[in-house]
Design a protein around this motif. Structure first.
Motif, PDB file in Angstrom:
ATOM      1  N   LYS A 197     -36.601 -34.617  30.359  1.00  0.00           N
ATOM      2  CA  LYS A 197     -36.033 -35.798  30.815  1.00  0.00           C
ATOM      3  C   LYS A 197     -34.596 -35.983  30.048  1.00  0.00           C
ATOM      4  O   LYS A 197     -34.856 -36.511  28.910  1.00  0.00           O
ATOM      5  CB  LYS A 197     -36.766 -37.244  30.999  1.00  0.00           C
ATOM      6  CG  LYS A 197     -37.656 -37.013  32.040  1.00  0.00           C
ATOM      7  CD  LYS A 197     -38.397 -38.179  31.991  1.00  0.00           C
ATOM      8  CE  LYS A 197     -39.722 -38.323  33.102  1.00  0.00           C
ATOM      9  NZ  LYS A 197     -40.672 -39.527  33.229  1.00  0.00           N
ATOM     10  N   GLN A 239     -28.583 -30.177  40.881  1.00  0.00           N
ATOM     11  CA  GLN A 239     -29.840 -30.615  40.265  1.00  0.00           C
ATOM     12  C   GLN A 239     -30.835 -30.473  41.602  1.00  0.00           C
ATOM     13  O   GLN A 239     -32.143 -30.037  41.346  1.00  0.00           O
ATOM     14  CB  GLN A 239     -30.191 -32.112  39.894  1.00  0.00           C
ATOM     15  CG  GLN A 239     -31.150 -32.222  38.792  1.00  0.00           C
ATOM     16  CD  GLN A 239     -30.996 -33.761  38.433  1.00  0.00           C
ATOM     17  OE1 GLN A 239     -29.844 -34.504  38.450  1.00  0.00           O
ATOM     18  NE2 GLN A 239     -32.289 -34.347  37.817  1.00  0.00           N
ATOM     19  N   GLU A 298     -39.702 -40.521  39.385  1.00  0.00           N
ATOM     20  CA  GLU A 298     -38.399 -40.316  39.126  1.00  0.00           C
ATOM     21  C   GLU A 298     -37.713 -40.588  40.394  1.00  0.00           C
ATOM     22  O   GLU A 298     -37.666 -39.932  41.194  1.00  0.00           O
ATOM     23  CB  GLU A 298     -38.149 -39.015  38.641  1.00  0.00           C
ATOM     24  CG  GLU A 298     -38.732 -38.654  37.412  1.00  0.00           C
ATOM     25  CD  GLU A 298     -38.504 -37.301  36.777  1.00  0.00           C
ATOM     26  OE1 GLU A 298     -37.286 -36.853  36.941  1.00  0.00           O
ATOM     27  OE2 GLU A 298     -39.496 -36.703  36.416  1.00  0.00           O
ATOM     28  N   MET A 299     -36.945 -41.716  40.238  1.00  0.00           N
ATOM     29  CA  MET A 299     -36.192 -42.241  41.331  1.00  0.00           C
ATOM     30  C   MET A 299     -35.112 -41.259  41.937  1.00  0.00           C
ATOM     31  O   MET A 299     -34.877 -40.823  43.046  1.00  0.00           O
ATOM     32  CB  MET A 299     -35.178 -43.540  41.104  1.00  0.00           C
ATOM     33  CG  MET A 299     -35.338 -44.562  42.245  1.00  0.00           C
ATOM     34  SD  MET A 299     -36.334 -45.647  42.431  1.00  0.00           S
ATOM     35  CE  MET A 299     -36.147 -46.828  41.111  1.00  0.00           C
ATOM     36  N   PRO A 300     -34.471 -40.651  41.110  1.00  0.00           N
ATOM     37  CA  PRO A 300     -33.270 -39.637  41.454  1.00  0.00           C
ATOM     38  C   PRO A 300     -34.103 -38.627  42.147  1.00  0.00           C
ATOM     39  O   PRO A 300     -33.269 -37.838  43.003  1.00  0.00           O
ATOM     40  CB  PRO A 300     -32.669 -39.059  40.108  1.00  0.00           C
ATOM     41  CG  PRO A 300     -32.978 -40.165  39.174  1.00  0.00           C
ATOM     42  CD  PRO A 300     -34.192 -40.612  39.532  1.00  0.00           C
ATOM     43  N   GLU A 301     -35.147 -37.977  41.914  1.00  0.00           N
ATOM     44  CA  GLU A 301     -35.916 -36.848  42.628  1.00  0.00           C
ATOM     45  C   GLU A 301     -36.196 -37.454  44.122  1.00  0.00           C
ATOM     46  O   GLU A 301     -36.074 -36.558  44.826  1.00  0.00           O
ATOM     47  CB  GLU A 301     -37.288 -36.819  41.838  1.00  0.00           C
ATOM     48  CG  GLU A 301     -38.098 -35.756  42.420  1.00  0.00           C
ATOM     49  CD  GLU A 301     -39.161 -35.293  41.427  1.00  0.00           C
ATOM     50  OE1 GLU A 301     -39.001 -34.549  40.422  1.00  0.00           O
ATOM     51  OE2 GLU A 301     -40.190 -35.794  41.721  1.00  0.00           O
ATOM     52  N   LEU A 346     -34.484 -39.669  45.905  1.00  0.00           N
ATOM     53  CA  LEU A 346     -33.442 -39.747  46.385  1.00  0.00           C
ATOM     54  C   LEU A 346     -32.936 -38.456  46.856  1.00  0.00           C
ATOM     55  O   LEU A 346     -32.088 -38.175  47.688  1.00  0.00           O
ATOM     56  CB  LEU A 346     -32.334 -40.538  45.582  1.00  0.00           C
ATOM     57  CG  LEU A 346     -32.821 -41.992  45.439  1.00  0.00           C
ATOM     58  CD1 LEU A 346     -31.654 -42.633  44.299  1.00  0.00           C
ATOM     59  CD2 LEU A 346     -32.485 -42.828  46.748  1.00  0.00           C
ATOM     60  N   GLY A 347     -33.155 -37.387  45.968  1.00  0.00           N
ATOM     61  CA  GLY A 347     -32.526 -36.042  45.980  1.00  0.00           C
ATOM     62  C   GLY A 347     -33.101 -35.077  47.132  1.00  0.00           C
ATOM     63  O   GLY A 347     -32.475 -34.243  47.464  1.00  0.00           O
ATOM     64  N   THR A 387     -30.225 -47.376  47.501  1.00  0.00           N
ATOM     65  CA  THR A 387     -29.854 -47.327  46.181  1.00  0.00           C
ATOM     66  C   THR A 387     -31.113 -47.576  45.576  1.00  0.00           C
ATOM     67  O   THR A 387     -32.137 -47.777  45.915  1.00  0.00           O
ATOM     68  CB  THR A 387     -28.565 -48.238  45.865  1.00  0.00           C
ATOM     69  OG1 THR A 387     -29.541 -49.794  46.144  1.00  0.00           O
ATOM     70  CG2 THR A 387     -27.538 -48.215  46.434  1.00  0.00           C
ATOM     71  N   GLN A 388     -31.057 -47.208  43.971  1.00  0.00           N
ATOM     72  CA  GLN A 388     -31.948 -47.548  43.115  1.00  0.00           C
ATOM     73  C   GLN A 388     -32.496 -48.923  42.884  1.00  0.00           C
ATOM     74  O   GLN A 388     -33.616 -49.287  42.891  1.00  0.00           O
ATOM     75  CB  GLN A 388     -31.949 -46.894  41.949  1.00  0.00           C
ATOM     76  CG  GLN A 388     -31.693 -45.182  41.614  1.00  0.00           C
ATOM     77  CD  GLN A 388     -31.843 -44.755  40.347  1.00  0.00           C
ATOM     78  OE1 GLN A 388     -32.299 -45.029  39.414  1.00  0.00           O
ATOM     79  NE2 GLN A 388     -31.014 -43.539  40.294  1.00  0.00           N
TER      80      GLN A 388
END
Length: 498
Positions: free
Chosen positions: A201, A246, A457-460, A462-463, A486-487
């Motif tokens: 991370k 990413q 993992e929030m970005p994961e 969302l992505g 949004t997060q």
């Protein structure tokens, strides 16, 4: 600076049959610093630490602890000399109490009898010092992974360690628990302990480290002050190439509703009246804090946790999914969060681990298994996942965590599932391998498969996902569109029933 060197590993080499795991790797850790160790899966990070900790014996090279050469015979020898390691894959006595696990092998005794009162008092003293709120009498198996990890950290501290290695310590922690862990690490650092911190991370590494060492393919690549390295620099050094995006672009087009889950309620867990729909070709995320019911939702659908009630239908046809075998027959596959405990067969090789869920395909003459057919499927899995392994006959336990994960994912793909239930599919996996797994998940969605994916993992989420279900206190707190949410909105929902 030289007088502050606590640990010096020089030209460490280690070879396994068919692979040079470490090739003259050096690492210097200074007293009272956090030294991050980074690299892709299979780069040799864990092997280097196992050579330090006495789990593996190095082929050549020297290890100096406080200027004195050491060669630990085993992990107990390392612990007694002030070197502790908090492993990513927890290996604990789950049927024993918390304090048993901390003092195992060194119980305080009076006249040859274990002094339970002193053991309790000593455990509480360590917990109070670290701000850990766990009952020392509690049985390990009744606690979530995050609390068990805190017990492991307390055990390392109880040895008055000079060097503590943290291997992916936040992979099963939520944000609040990560903050707690960082407070503990800062406290240990300020006491003069040398911390070796292994993680994938990037934001964490940048925030907590003083120095960063990067490894690639069993070799030392660079050691720099953390302040001098930006995230893109770290990625370039790790993978030997630029990694601009990413996440792969979302090319899947969700179709008609395929999976319906209605009023899912657990018999022995906190799940309560969870209902949702998922479409063909859709990647549906499950977000929430630790113990929110994300994992329980997947395991209840797959039949490895008992349902009190709940209706599961695929294309309008009811699926009872009373156990794993029935669920596989109905086109479901489950990738579990704790791969060492519930995913891999550690004494078996790569081929056996790959084909074990699809043996029917390899039968010939009714009772025999076709070696050629099993080899072909295993090779397909190795190529598709880009699994780093010397041969198909290599024992799976000798692979890095990320490569073990790829073997399990390949195993499930060979059962040709229609619905994939993925619990933390990239836990403990490096940035390069993560992208490959995301691409794989996307490819499956493009083939019309339905994917349910739990991630901390929030970005994961969302992505990768199309929609995200947010769990809270065993209930479904809400549903959001991954493109527009949004997060903050997700966190707000995650706290709804806590």
């Amino acid at each position: 600076m030289e007088q502050h060197v606590l640990l010096q590993m020089t030209d460490i080499t280690k070879t396994f049959p068919g692979v040079k795991a470490l090739d003259k790797v050096s690492l210097t850790v200074h007293r009272g610093t956090v030294h991050a160790l980074m690299g892709e899966n299979g780069a040799g990070k864990s092997t280097l630490m196992k050579c330090l900790f006495g789990i593996y014996s190095k082929d050549s090279g020297t290890i100096l602890l406080e200027g004195k050469e050491v060669n630990f015979k085993n992990s107990r020898d390392a612990l007694d000399n002030g070197v502790a390691m908090v492993h990513q894959e927890l290996n604990q006595a789950l049927k024993r109490s918390v304090m048993d696990n901390i003092w195992l092998g060194r119980y305080p005794t009076v006249g040859g009898i274990v002094n339970e009162r002193k053991m309790y008092k000593d455990t509480m003293a360590v917990f109070q010092e670290l701000g850990i709120n766990v009952d020392p009498h509690r049985i390990m198996s009744t606690m979530p992974v995050s609390q068990r990890q805190m017990v492991e950290i307390a055990k390392a501290v109880s040895y008055n360690s000079k060097v503590i290695v943290f291997d992916e310590p936040t992979s099963s922690l939520n944000e609040e628990e990560v903050e707690h862990l960082f407070r503990i690490i800062h406290m240990l650092r300020d006491r003069g302990v040398g911390i070796i911190y292994i993680s994938h991370k990037m934001a964490e590494i940048k925030r907590i480290s003083d120095e960063i060492t990067i490894m690639r393919d069993g070799q030392w690549i660079a050691t720099r002050p953390a302040a001098e390295l930006e995230v893109n620099d770290i990625i370039r050094l790790m993978v030997g190439r630029e990694l601009t995006n990413q996440f792969p672009p979302k090319t899947n087009k969700p179709g008609d509703v395929y999976l319906k889950v209605e009023h899912l309620t657990g018999m022995y867990n906190q799940l309560k009246d969870v209902s949702f729909e998922a479409r063909r070709g859709e990647i549906l995320g499950l977000a929430g804090l630790d113990s929110s019911g994300r994992t329980e939702t997947l395991e209840s659908i797959f039949g490895v946790q008992t349902r009190k009630e709940g209706l599961i239908t695929l294309s309008g046809k009811r699926c009872l999914n009373r156990n794993a075998r029935e669920s596989i027959r109905n086109g479901f596959a489950l990738l579990t969060e704790e791969r060492r405990a519930t995913g891999i067969f550690s004494i078996l090789n790569i081929r056996e681990n790959t084909v074990i869920s699809s043996l029917k395909k390899h039968r010939k003459a009714g009772i025999y298994l076709s070696e050629g057919s099993m080899r072909a499927d295993t090779q397909w899995s190795i190529d598709a996942m880009r699994t780093k392994t010397p041969t198909q006959d290599t024992k799976i336990r000798s692979l890095s965590g990320g490569n073990q994960q790829k073997v399990i994912l390949g195993r499930w793909l060979l059962t040709d599932p229609e619905v994939l239930l993925l619990d933390e599919p990239t836990r403990g996996i490096d940035v390069g391998a993560k992208y490959e797994i995301y691409q794989l998940i996307l490819d499956l969605a493009n083939q019309g498969k339905t994917v349910l994916m739990v991630s901390s993992e929030m970005p994961e989420l969302l992505g990768v996902c199309d929609r995200i279900l947010v769990m809270s206190g065993g209930r479904l707190a809400g549903e959001v569109d991954a493109r527009t949410t949004t997060q903050e909105e997700i966190m707000h929902l995650a706290a709804k029933y806590v």
